[in-house]
Design an enzyme around this catalytic site. Sequence first.
Site, PDB file in Angstrom:
ATOM      1  CB  VAL A  61     -20.359   7.435 -95.060  1.00 11.17           C
ATOM      2  CG1 VAL A  61     -20.230   7.206 -96.548  1.00 11.17           C
ATOM      3  CG2 VAL A  61     -20.943   8.810 -94.750  1.00 11.17           C
ATOM      4  CE1 TYR A 150     -18.632  21.091 -95.071  1.00  8.32           C
ATOM      5  CE2 TYR A 150     -17.073  22.914 -95.138  1.00  8.32           C
ATOM      6  CZ  TYR A 150     -17.667  21.822 -95.739  1.00  8.32           C
ATOM      7  OH  TYR A 150     -17.278  21.442 -97.014  1.00  8.32           O
ATOM      8  CE  LYS A 154     -15.760  18.752 -95.324  1.00 10.54           C
ATOM      9  NZ  LYS A 154     -15.739  17.487 -96.071  1.00 10.54           N
TER      10      LYS A 154
HETATM   11  N1  LIG Z   1     -19.140  22.234-102.949  1.00  5.17           N
HETATM   12  C1  LIG Z   1     -18.164  22.872-102.356  1.00  5.17           C
HETATM   13  O1  LIG Z   1     -17.960  24.084-102.571  1.00  5.17           O
HETATM   14  C2  LIG Z   1     -17.228  22.152-101.428  1.00  5.17           C
HETATM   15  C3  LIG Z   1     -16.069  22.817-101.020  1.00  5.17           C
HETATM   16  C4  LIG Z   1     -15.169  22.154-100.196  1.00  5.17           C
HETATM   17  C5  LIG Z   1     -15.403  20.860 -99.817  1.00  5.17           C
HETATM   18  N2  LIG Z   1     -16.536  20.229-100.214  1.00  5.17           N
HETATM   19  C6  LIG Z   1     -16.705  18.846 -99.778  1.00  5.17           C
HETATM   20  O2  LIG Z   1     -16.763  18.005-100.915  1.00  5.17           O
HETATM   21  C7  LIG Z   1     -17.562  16.854-100.649  1.00  5.17           C
HETATM   22  C8  LIG Z   1     -18.636  16.709-101.730  1.00  5.17           C
HETATM   23  O3  LIG Z   1     -19.425  17.878-101.715  1.00  5.17           O
HETATM   24  P1  LIG Z   1     -20.463  18.279-102.844  1.00  5.17           P
HETATM   25  O4  LIG Z   1     -20.406  19.751-102.939  1.00  5.17           O
HETATM   26  O5  LIG Z   1     -20.289  17.440-104.055  1.00  5.17           O
HETATM   27  O6  LIG Z   1     -21.817  17.900-102.070  1.00  5.17           O
HETATM   28  P2  LIG Z   1     -23.250  17.372-102.576  1.00  5.17           P
HETATM   29  O7  LIG Z   1     -24.202  17.747-101.500  1.00  5.17           O
HETATM   30  O8  LIG Z   1     -23.530  17.869-103.951  1.00  5.17           O
HETATM   31  O9  LIG Z   1     -23.046  15.797-102.610  1.00  5.17           O
HETATM   32  C9  LIG Z   1     -22.797  15.085-101.428  1.00  5.17           C
HETATM   33  C10 LIG Z   1     -23.338  13.675-101.559  1.00  5.17           C
HETATM   34  O10 LIG Z   1     -23.074  13.009-100.313  1.00  5.17           O
HETATM   35  C11 LIG Z   1     -24.214  12.214-100.007  1.00  5.17           C
HETATM   36  N3  LIG Z   1     -24.299  11.969 -98.556  1.00  5.17           N
HETATM   37  C12 LIG Z   1     -24.608  12.852 -97.581  1.00  5.17           C
HETATM   38  N4  LIG Z   1     -24.651  12.224 -96.386  1.00  5.17           N
HETATM   39  C13 LIG Z   1     -24.358  10.915 -96.621  1.00  5.17           C
HETATM   40  C14 LIG Z   1     -24.260   9.764 -95.792  1.00  5.17           C
HETATM   41  N5  LIG Z   1     -24.481   9.832 -94.469  1.00  5.17           N
HETATM   42  N6  LIG Z   1     -23.920   8.583 -96.366  1.00  5.17           N
HETATM   43  C15 LIG Z   1     -23.708   8.504 -97.704  1.00  5.17           C
HETATM   44  N7  LIG Z   1     -23.810   9.553 -98.540  1.00  5.17           N
HETATM   45  C16 LIG Z   1     -24.132  10.749 -97.997  1.00  5.17           C
HETATM   46  C17 LIG Z   1     -25.399  13.028-100.509  1.00  5.17           C
HETATM   47  O11 LIG Z   1     -26.543  12.204-100.703  1.00  5.17           O
HETATM   48  C18 LIG Z   1     -24.844  13.623-101.801  1.00  5.17           C
HETATM   49  O12 LIG Z   1     -25.129  12.814-102.925  1.00  5.17           O
HETATM   50  C19 LIG Z   1     -18.119  17.057 -99.241  1.00  5.17           C
HETATM   51  O13 LIG Z   1     -17.315  16.361 -98.315  1.00  5.17           O
HETATM   52  C20 LIG Z   1     -17.994  18.559 -99.033  1.00  5.17           C
HETATM   53  O14 LIG Z   1     -17.908  18.910 -97.675  1.00  5.17           O
HETATM   54  C21 LIG Z   1     -17.464  20.843-101.001  1.00  5.17           C
END
Ligand SMILES: NC(=O)c1ccc[n+]([C@@H]2O[C@H](COP(=O)([O-])OP(=O)(O)OC[C@H]3O[C@@H](n4cnc5c(N)ncnc54)[C@H](O)[C@@H]3O)[C@@H](O)[C@H]2O)c1
Length: 244
Positions: A61, A150, A154
């Site tokens: 991305v 982070y 955000k």
């Molecule tokens: N899990 C939580 O508690 C939480 C809370 C708030 C926000 N978020 C946000 O939600 C979103 C999804 O998080 P998640 O928990 O499902 O994470 P995850 O780590 O389970 O999944 C993230 C995915 O993004 C992909 N990714 C990472 N870098 C990339 C890149 N440069 N290009 C393309 N793909 C890439 C990874 O391969 C992975 O499959 C993120 O933006 C995270 O910051 C997560």
Amino acid sequence: MSRLSGKVAIITGAAQGMGAAHAKAFIEQGAKVVLTDLNEEKGKAFAAELGENALFIKQNVVSEEEWATVVAKAEEAFGPVNVLVNNAGISLNKFMLELSLDEYMKIVNINQVSVFLGMKAVAGSMAKAGGGSIVNISSINGLVGGAVGYTDTKFAVRGMTKAAALNLAHMGIRVNSVHPGVIATPMIMQEDAKEAIEEFAKHIPLKRVSQPEEVSQLVVFLASDESSYSTGAEFVVDGGITAQ
Ligand SMILES: NC(=O)c1ccc[n+]([C@@H]2O[C@H](COP(=O)([O-])OP(=O)(O)OC[C@H]3O[C@@H](n4cnc5c(N)ncnc54)[C@H](O)[C@@H]3O)[C@@H](O)[C@H]2O)c1
């Protein structure tokens, strides 16, 4: 009638975690979905499970060039794009004084710059579709402080969402941000963190972490015409954490 029938969506970071849950929910609601991720093996296998309305494209991305390819391939496969979910992201929980500039820029590029690139890449296709909905995944750390790096990215996603909503409104494109709390995905449910998360959950008003599917319900709403008057807005899904 299905809530997303006739919609073509791109969801980044969709090989696992919340992105995968969103892709599944979108397909169940009648959308055609392009799933993108760096993890080709996992992404391809998951898209195959979802069937003919799912297409996996490997994408980093942070690459503007790859964004152009993803949008072109999405149009070729399914037609103009109606929905973009900027979900891909990484976390990095490090003491500020131990965070290197390289680490800092990596998280800025993946969590923040990618959102700008995605919105820019997809706007023309959305205009062709007669409008669209962009859902930017921020965090409760876009509302309150957490790890340096982070949190910064955000907050930026939250601000960029409002600026882009104002920029793109005349094109019929809505842009909103989603602020999840603690969601049980591979990002946080690592073996060595499980105990700390269970302890933290005791202090969440709803007394538990969320499943990714509970966030998907909100993302489906924002992607659909049900949210037709919402733009530039913040949608929190955190079990009450930020209400305390
Ligand atoms: N899990 C939580 O508690 C939480 C809370 C708030 C926000 N978020 C946000 O939600 C979103 C999804 O998080 P998640 O928990 O499902 O994470 P995850 O780590 O389970 O999944 C993230 C995915 O993004 C992909 N990714 C990472 N870098 C990339 C890149 N440069 N290009 C393309 N793909 C890439 C990874 O391969 C992975 O499959 C993120 O933006 C995270 O910051 C997560």
